[in-house]
Design an enzyme around this catalytic site. Structure first.
Site, PDB file in Angstrom:
ATOM      1  N   LYS A  33       0.863  -1.179   0.000  1.00 32.25           N
ATOM      2  CA  LYS A  33       0.000   0.000   0.000  1.00 32.25           C
ATOM      3  C   LYS A  33       0.897   1.225   0.000  1.00 32.25           C
ATOM      4  CE  LYS A  33      -4.522   0.896   0.514  1.00 32.25           C
ATOM      5  NZ  LYS A  33      -5.669   0.161   0.018  1.00 32.25           N
ATOM      6  N   VAL A  57     -20.764   7.799   1.148  1.00 26.81           N
ATOM      7  CA  VAL A  57     -21.341   7.492  -0.164  1.00 26.81           C
ATOM      8  C   VAL A  57     -20.394   7.961  -1.269  1.00 26.81           C
ATOM      9  CG1 VAL A  57     -23.761   7.239   0.438  1.00 26.81           C
ATOM     10  CG2 VAL A  57     -22.826   9.535   0.093  1.00 26.81           C
ATOM     11  N   GLY A  58     -19.152   7.504  -1.161  1.00 27.76           N
ATOM     12  CA  GLY A  58     -18.156   7.791  -2.191  1.00 27.76           C
ATOM     13  C   GLY A  58     -18.283   6.784  -3.309  1.00 27.76           C
ATOM     14  N   ASN A  59     -17.153   6.459  -3.943  1.00 27.43           N
ATOM     15  CA  ASN A  59     -17.168   5.562  -5.106  1.00 27.43           C
ATOM     16  C   ASN A  59     -17.809   4.213  -4.791  1.00 27.43           C
ATOM     17  OD1 ASN A  59     -15.811   7.462  -6.682  1.00 27.43           O
ATOM     18  ND2 ASN A  59     -13.836   6.809  -5.887  1.00 27.43           N
ATOM     19  N   VAL A  60     -17.465   3.629  -3.656  1.00 29.17           N
ATOM     20  CA  VAL A  60     -18.008   2.314  -3.311  1.00 29.17           C
ATOM     21  C   VAL A  60     -19.398   2.454  -2.687  1.00 29.17           C
ATOM     22  CG1 VAL A  60     -17.685   0.193  -1.985  1.00 29.17           C
ATOM     23  CG2 VAL A  60     -15.687   1.382  -2.909  1.00 29.17           C
TER      24      VAL A  60
HETATM   25  P1  NAD Z   1     -14.178   7.602  -1.564  1.00 31.65           P
HETATM   26  O1  NAD Z   1     -13.130   8.571  -1.188  1.00 31.65           O
HETATM   27  O2  NAD Z   1     -14.747   7.649  -2.946  1.00 31.65           O
HETATM   28  O3  NAD Z   1     -15.416   7.730  -0.570  1.00 31.65           O
HETATM   29  C1  NAD Z   1     -15.289   7.872   0.797  1.00 31.65           C
HETATM   30  C2  NAD Z   1     -16.480   8.702   1.258  1.00 31.65           C
HETATM   31  O4  NAD Z   1     -16.468   8.731   2.685  1.00 31.65           O
HETATM   32  C3  NAD Z   1     -16.445  10.145   0.763  1.00 31.65           C
HETATM   33  O5  NAD Z   1     -17.678  10.494   0.194  1.00 31.65           O
HETATM   34  C4  NAD Z   1     -16.152  10.943   2.039  1.00 31.65           C
HETATM   35  O6  NAD Z   1     -16.713  12.228   2.032  1.00 31.65           O
HETATM   36  C5  NAD Z   1     -16.768  10.054   3.099  1.00 31.65           C
HETATM   37  N1  NAD Z   1     -16.246  10.258   4.450  1.00 31.65           N
HETATM   38  C6  NAD Z   1     -14.992  10.534   4.846  1.00 31.65           C
HETATM   39  N2  NAD Z   1     -14.931  10.648   6.189  1.00 31.65           N
HETATM   40  C7  NAD Z   1     -16.192  10.441   6.634  1.00 31.65           C
HETATM   41  C8  NAD Z   1     -16.780  10.426   7.921  1.00 31.65           C
HETATM   42  N3  NAD Z   1     -16.056  10.665   9.016  1.00 31.65           N
HETATM   43  N4  NAD Z   1     -18.095  10.158   8.021  1.00 31.65           N
HETATM   44  C9  NAD Z   1     -18.843   9.924   6.916  1.00 31.65           C
HETATM   45  N5  NAD Z   1     -18.340   9.930   5.674  1.00 31.65           N
HETATM   46  C10 NAD Z   1     -17.032  10.197   5.539  1.00 31.65           C
HETATM   47  O7  NAD Z   1     -13.605   6.154  -1.215  1.00 31.65           O
HETATM   48  P2  NAD Z   1     -14.114   4.762  -1.775  1.00 31.65           P
HETATM   49  O8  NAD Z   1     -13.299   4.380  -2.937  1.00 31.65           O
HETATM   50  O9  NAD Z   1     -15.597   4.774  -1.890  1.00 31.65           O
HETATM   51  O10 NAD Z   1     -13.687   3.801  -0.586  1.00 31.65           O
HETATM   52  C11 NAD Z   1     -14.426   3.763   0.630  1.00 31.65           C
HETATM   53  C12 NAD Z   1     -13.725   2.833   1.608  1.00 31.65           C
HETATM   54  O11 NAD Z   1     -13.626   1.532   1.059  1.00 31.65           O
HETATM   55  C13 NAD Z   1     -12.289   3.234   1.961  1.00 31.65           C
HETATM   56  O12 NAD Z   1     -12.036   2.887   3.297  1.00 31.65           O
HETATM   57  C14 NAD Z   1     -11.445   2.384   1.043  1.00 31.65           C
HETATM   58  O13 NAD Z   1     -10.168   2.140   1.558  1.00 31.65           O
HETATM   59  C15 NAD Z   1     -12.260   1.114   1.008  1.00 31.65           C
HETATM   60  N6  NAD Z   1     -12.049   0.325  -0.193  1.00 31.65           N
HETATM   61  C16 NAD Z   1     -12.274   0.854  -1.422  1.00 31.65           C
HETATM   62  C17 NAD Z   1     -12.084   0.062  -2.544  1.00 31.65           C
HETATM   63  C18 NAD Z   1     -12.374   0.590  -3.926  1.00 31.65           C
HETATM   64  O14 NAD Z   1     -12.440  -0.202  -4.859  1.00 31.65           O
HETATM   65  N7  NAD Z   1     -12.547   1.880  -4.103  1.00 31.65           N
HETATM   66  C19 NAD Z   1     -11.642  -1.253  -2.410  1.00 31.65           C
HETATM   67  C20 NAD Z   1     -11.454  -1.771  -1.123  1.00 31.65           C
HETATM   68  C21 NAD Z   1     -11.658  -0.967  -0.019  1.00 31.65           C
END
Ligand code: NAD
Length: 356
Positions: free
Chosen positions: A88, A189-192
């Site tokens: 990472k 409610v980000g990407n995932v």
């Molecule tokens: P992202 O940055 O697109 O979304 C994260 C969201 O969380 C954002 O909308 C942000 O505003 C919100 N956020 C941040 N702090 C917060 C809080 N204290 N309370 C509420 N909301 C908050 O990230 P993502 O790609 O959607 O990933 C989300 C999680 O899943 C991360 O922990 C990431 O490591 C994990 N993850 C992602 C993937 C992937 O394919 N993208 C794969 C495995 C794990």
């Protein structure tokens, strides 16, 4: 940005304790790059793991994060049956204001210097465009845009895997994997998270959403009819499933004393603040915890497929298997009276041992 609390000594001891092979500290005055690349274990293959850009309050915090995340990647790859090790990277800084093309290219140079021992991808604070800049400097990057022959954004596949893990947990807990009518809180409610909201609302769940980004919340609420919940009170609300999809460590003593759900199943990495203490606490409270590194492996499965010639259908097919693996682990934990986290770890570690 001024980063406080310089990392003090004992880094190698920390690596030894957690089983890391190598750490690369990177700086560049011109672009302002401050990054750490951690390689945990390459027994099964090259260390693959995303790059996170975050405004850490201290270097020590960034180091701790990258050590924990890279270790998690080792077990994620192992339990998903992939021939990959765990790695990472973290870039210290605000992704909204401090990320530049030049910074990403410089970071790409550092990735390249590891000669393929570490392969990077997207994580929090990154997008496919950033990976394009990295790709200009190194071929050891996955998750590049589909237009460039890559697998694109891994998040929808991650969300699908989380959804599968959630359904398997429902099957274990309630005897049916239907999520219809279940109250689900998606935190982040980000990407995932957004894709998870899509799957669950389509199945007829009553979905609640929370995020610190208000405009994103409003957009997702409008698109899927999910109800917005703000503030710390989320941990006190009545729900069936809590889905952490923002950042880690939200399953801790404080929240566990308040949470009124049956199942914890989400995408965030390192959801348990303390893997031992809080996995045990979850078990004692009778909650079902679907191990994060197992159910959020869809994105990794997707980018892994990119290395061998990308095929979306195959990635989704393999991600679907998260359902069976989750069920297997929940049953193992129950039969052996151990935590679900421990059960998943045992299976992952066994695979690495068998490979040695
Ligand atoms: P992202 O940055 O697109 O979304 C994260 C969201 O969380 C954002 O909308 C942000 O505003 C919100 N956020 C941040 N702090 C917060 C809080 N204290 N309370 C509420 N909301 C908050 O990230 P993502 O790609 O959607 O990933 C989300 C999680 O899943 C991360 O922990 C990431 O490591 C994990 N993850 C992602 C993937 C992937 O394919 N993208 C794969 C495995 C794990």
């Amino acid at each position: 940005m001024e980063v406080k609390n310089k990392i003090s000594g004992a880094v190698i001891s920390k690596m030894e304790m957690m089983g890391h092979e190598q750490i690369l500290f990177c700086t560049d005055e011109e672009t302002g790059l401050k990054a750490i690349i951690a390689i945990h274990d390459t027994t099964l293959g090259p260390a693959l793991g995303g790059t996170r850009m975050w405004d850490y309050t201290s270097e020590a915090e960034a180091l701790q994060d990258v050590l924990r995340l890279s270790r998690g990647m080792t077990f994620k790859a192992a339990i998903s049956g992939l021939n990959l090790g765990g790695g990472k990277a973290v870039i210290i800084g605000d992704a909204n204001t401090e990320k530049t093309e030049a910074l990403m290219r410089k970071f790409g140079e550092y990735v390249d210097s590891l000669g393929g021992k570490y392969i990077t991808a997207e994580d929090v604070g990154m997008n496919t465009k950033d990976m394009e800049y990295v790709r200009e400097m190194t071929k050891h990057v996955t998750g590049i845009p589909e237009s460039m022959g890559g697998s694109g954004d891994p998040s929808p596949v991650t969300a699908y895997g989380v959804y599968m893990g959630m359904k398997a947990s429902a099957k274990f807990k309630w005897g049916s994997d239907s999520l219809k009518g279940k109250k689900i809180l998606v935190q982040g409610v980000g990407n995932v998270g957004e894709n998870l909201v899509k799957h669950t609302t389509e199945e007829g769940s009553k979905v609640y959403i929370t995020d610190i980004n208000v405009s994103k919340l409003e957009k997702v609420s409008e698109m899927y009819g999910a109800e917005i919940i703000m503030g710390d009170s989320i941990y006190d609300m009545d729900m069936d499933i809590y889905a952490p999809c923002a950042l880690g460590a939200t399953v801790n003593t404080n929240t566990l004393n308040r949470l009124k759900c049956d199942i914890i199943a989400g995408a965030a990495n390192n959801q348990l603040e303390d893997e031992l203490v809080h996995a045990e606490m979850v078990k004692e409270k009778g909650l079902i915890y679907a191990p994060d590194f197992l159910i959020n492996a869809g994105g990794l499965i997707n980018v892994y497929s990119e290395i061998n010639g990308y095929n979306r259908e195959k990635s989704l097919e393999q991600t679907k298997k998260i359902y069976n693996t989750t069920l297997e682990i929940l049953l193992k934990a129950d039969a052996e009276d151990i935590t679900t986290h421990e059960a998943a770890l045992i299976i992952a570690q066994q695979r690495i041992q068998d490979h040695k």
